[in-house]
Design an enzyme around this catalytic site. Sequence first.
Site, PDB file in Angstrom:
ATOM      1  N   LYS A   1       0.875  -1.179   0.000  1.00 33.08           N
ATOM      2  CA  LYS A   1       0.000   0.000   0.000  1.00 33.08           C
ATOM      3  C   LYS A   1       0.907   1.223   0.000  1.00 33.08           C
ATOM      4  O   LYS A   1       1.603   1.505   0.966  1.00 33.08           O
ATOM      5  CB  LYS A   1      -0.926   0.006   1.218  1.00 33.08           C
ATOM      6  CG  LYS A   1      -1.960   1.126   1.135  1.00 33.08           C
ATOM      7  CD  LYS A   1      -3.021   0.993   2.198  1.00 33.08           C
ATOM      8  CE  LYS A   1      -4.244   1.850   1.935  1.00 33.08           C
ATOM      9  NZ  LYS A   1      -3.976   3.262   1.755  1.00 33.08           N
TER      10      LYS A   1
ATOM     11  N   LYS B   1      -7.493  -3.409   3.035  1.00 31.50           N
ATOM     12  CA  LYS B   1      -6.209  -2.817   3.422  1.00 31.50           C
ATOM     13  C   LYS B   1      -5.844  -3.227   4.846  1.00 31.50           C
ATOM     14  O   LYS B   1      -6.714  -3.395   5.704  1.00 31.50           O
ATOM     15  CB  LYS B   1      -6.263  -1.294   3.285  1.00 31.50           C
ATOM     16  CG  LYS B   1      -7.350  -0.668   4.073  1.00 31.50           C
ATOM     17  CD  LYS B   1      -7.521   0.790   3.715  1.00 31.50           C
ATOM     18  CE  LYS B   1      -8.812   1.288   4.321  1.00 31.50           C
ATOM     19  NZ  LYS B   1      -9.133   2.651   4.033  1.00 31.50           N
TER      20      LYS B   1
HETATM   21  P1  AMP Z   1      -8.561   3.933   1.257  1.00 28.23           P
HETATM   22  O1  AMP Z   1      -8.453   5.234   0.543  1.00 28.23           O
HETATM   23  O2  AMP Z   1      -8.351   4.047   2.701  1.00 28.23           O
HETATM   24  O3  AMP Z   1      -9.777   3.161   0.876  1.00 28.23           O
HETATM   25  O4  AMP Z   1      -7.327   3.055   0.756  1.00 28.23           O
HETATM   26  C1  AMP Z   1      -7.241   2.801  -0.579  1.00 28.23           C
HETATM   27  C2  AMP Z   1      -6.276   3.769  -1.208  1.00 28.23           C
HETATM   28  O5  AMP Z   1      -4.958   3.246  -1.104  1.00 28.23           O
HETATM   29  C3  AMP Z   1      -6.535   3.890  -2.679  1.00 28.23           C
HETATM   30  O6  AMP Z   1      -7.430   4.965  -2.921  1.00 28.23           O
HETATM   31  C4  AMP Z   1      -5.192   4.162  -3.256  1.00 28.23           C
HETATM   32  O7  AMP Z   1      -5.013   5.539  -3.419  1.00 28.23           O
HETATM   33  C5  AMP Z   1      -4.210   3.692  -2.203  1.00 28.23           C
HETATM   34  N1  AMP Z   1      -3.356   2.570  -2.608  1.00 28.23           N
HETATM   35  C6  AMP Z   1      -2.039   2.502  -2.372  1.00 28.23           C
HETATM   36  N2  AMP Z   1      -1.523   1.382  -2.847  1.00 28.23           N
HETATM   37  C7  AMP Z   1      -2.533   0.692  -3.408  1.00 28.23           C
HETATM   38  C8  AMP Z   1      -2.617  -0.573  -4.062  1.00 28.23           C
HETATM   39  N3  AMP Z   1      -1.562  -1.343  -4.246  1.00 28.23           N
HETATM   40  N4  AMP Z   1      -3.842  -0.948  -4.500  1.00 28.23           N
HETATM   41  C9  AMP Z   1      -4.930  -0.171  -4.304  1.00 28.23           C
HETATM   42  N5  AMP Z   1      -4.896   1.026  -3.695  1.00 28.23           N
HETATM   43  C10 AMP Z   1      -3.714   1.449  -3.253  1.00 28.23           C
END
Ligand code: AMP
Length: 577
Positions: free
Chosen positions: A248, A418
């Site tokens: 991530k 995540k």
């Molecule tokens: P959240 O915003 O808390 O839902 O976490 C998802 C966010 O993590 C996404 O909007 C992406 O911007 C970020 N992200 C970072 N690395 C990744 C990855 N490998 N796959 C998907 N999202 C990622």
Amino acid sequence: MKFKDLSVFFQKVESASKRLEMTAILAELFQQLDSEERQRINEIIYLSQGQLLPAFRNVEFGMSEKLIHKAIAEATGRSHDDIGKAFRSLGDYGEVTQQLSGSGAGKLEVTEVYERLSELSKFSGEGTVKKKVEFLAVLLREVSPLGAKYVVRIILGKLRLGVGDPTVLDALSLAYSKSKQLRPALERAYNLCSDLGLVADILFSKGIKAVEEFKVIVGCPIRVALAARLSSAEEIIDKIGVCAVEAKYDGFRCQVHKKGDEVQIFSRNLENTTSMFPEIESAARKQIKIKNAIFEGEALAYDPQTKECLAFQETVQRKRKYDIDIMQKRFPLKLFIFDLLFAGDDLTRISYEQRRKVLSGLLRKGDVLEISPVTIAHSAGELADVFEEAIAAGREGIVAKRLDSPYQAGGRNFNWIKLKRSYSGTLNDTIDCVIVGYFFGKGLRSSFGIGSLLACVYDQNEQRYKTIAKIGSGLSEEDLKQFKKKLDEMKIKSQPKEVDSLIQPDVWLTPKFVVEVQADEITRSPVHTCGKKAEGEPGFALRFPRTVSGIRIDKNSEDATTVDEISKIFSMQGRRT
Ligand code: AMP
């Protein structure tokens, strides 16, 4: 349809308090359109949300209240003093215009008003300001007084009928089929193009089957898929079994649309950020092997000397409209691509595994675009190993992805999960924040009247409140309704003297109510005033703030967490890269 009649509908929607009521009024409006008018239903949809085009098209009128003031004077023949007085009592230039307009003819059709507004948004070059004022004054004279009110509000970006996307989707379904059963199909199409006007257009010109078969369009941003969260490797494996695991990355999301040589980049909330990231734009031209593609990744800044990726605090400095060349040299970007949504055809319905397969053959070697590595985890142990490696490499955690999942546009669900380092607690304690304003928000939340809250901590030295977060998470629908009622008791027309803020909420509140907020960590931010010592220096912000309590009636506003405490917590967190 005359704009005058549309304005009457707007007024009804404005005075409706319940979403159901608004939906019914809008549905009635759509039903009243004759077949020719239905061909331009998109214009009515955009106007009802105070826009000329979907938000990602960035239409701006560039007219301040001062210019609107002048245009009203010119249109009504009233003195600036009269207008100023009316504004001071009404607090809204829309209402001022309505009140001071005589009996405007109101003969213009909706499409004529729409076209005039479009023309107004395109004025540029020498003498633009004067031309805009004159042009608007003529328009205000030709619409009804009520119509003038809405024209002014649209130009000022303050239409605020409270018509959220779900309301429009329900109303379209009702108008077309007399029930809400078409909502899922309409919503799916909307999630794929972020353009309600386009969806309405397809529905009324081609029918529901065309909506159901809708495919992504290069150039129209797809509403992004989001990840759910779990707190351990075991929980993830229990939930989705064997899965793909990626690092991530702690940067900002970019959805890149490439149509031949034309490249557009959209942010997570669909803002067009192309001009901010020229290296990604040109790398998409050079490194992507196919002509048309949509892909997503996370952009991270890196140190040009050591080539190491930098922390979010540094990366975020690239999100700016000015000095892009300088910042590009200081903080060049890498984009770690993690999904492919279009490659000559819509890929959103095929599985993650298949999308990844196509993605693996997509790139030429280069400095900017890289495919994010994936490991397949068969057990919690394997997943935990990847997590540890990711943390050791300075990443934020991992995202686990279900192998057979389609790309779920606009959805947060367990297709992606995540697992982040900060859950184990860089910021264990909650922060007590004072609410000093709120934003109406977009989409579903706008129907509750509050989309997000502007939160402050207390600066004991200056005895003022300093902003630290915009909070949009943590409150349930029920909470939002309750909150609004309570917060509205504190509503005032302008920024309270005791609040130091660079952000302008939709509604200002006298500081009184305290809520407990959980956040992942404290970061530096140019947009908040907490801890900001001088012009140009960053303040502190809460990263991913969410409320974890209702209003704490046991706390006064001065009992909130202080700027000094925030500064201490920040230094305890240490610098991380
Ligand atoms: P959240 O915003 O808390 O839902 O976490 C998802 C966010 O993590 C996404 O909007 C992406 O911007 C970020 N992200 C970072 N690395 C990744 C990855 N490998 N796959 C998907 N999202 C990622």
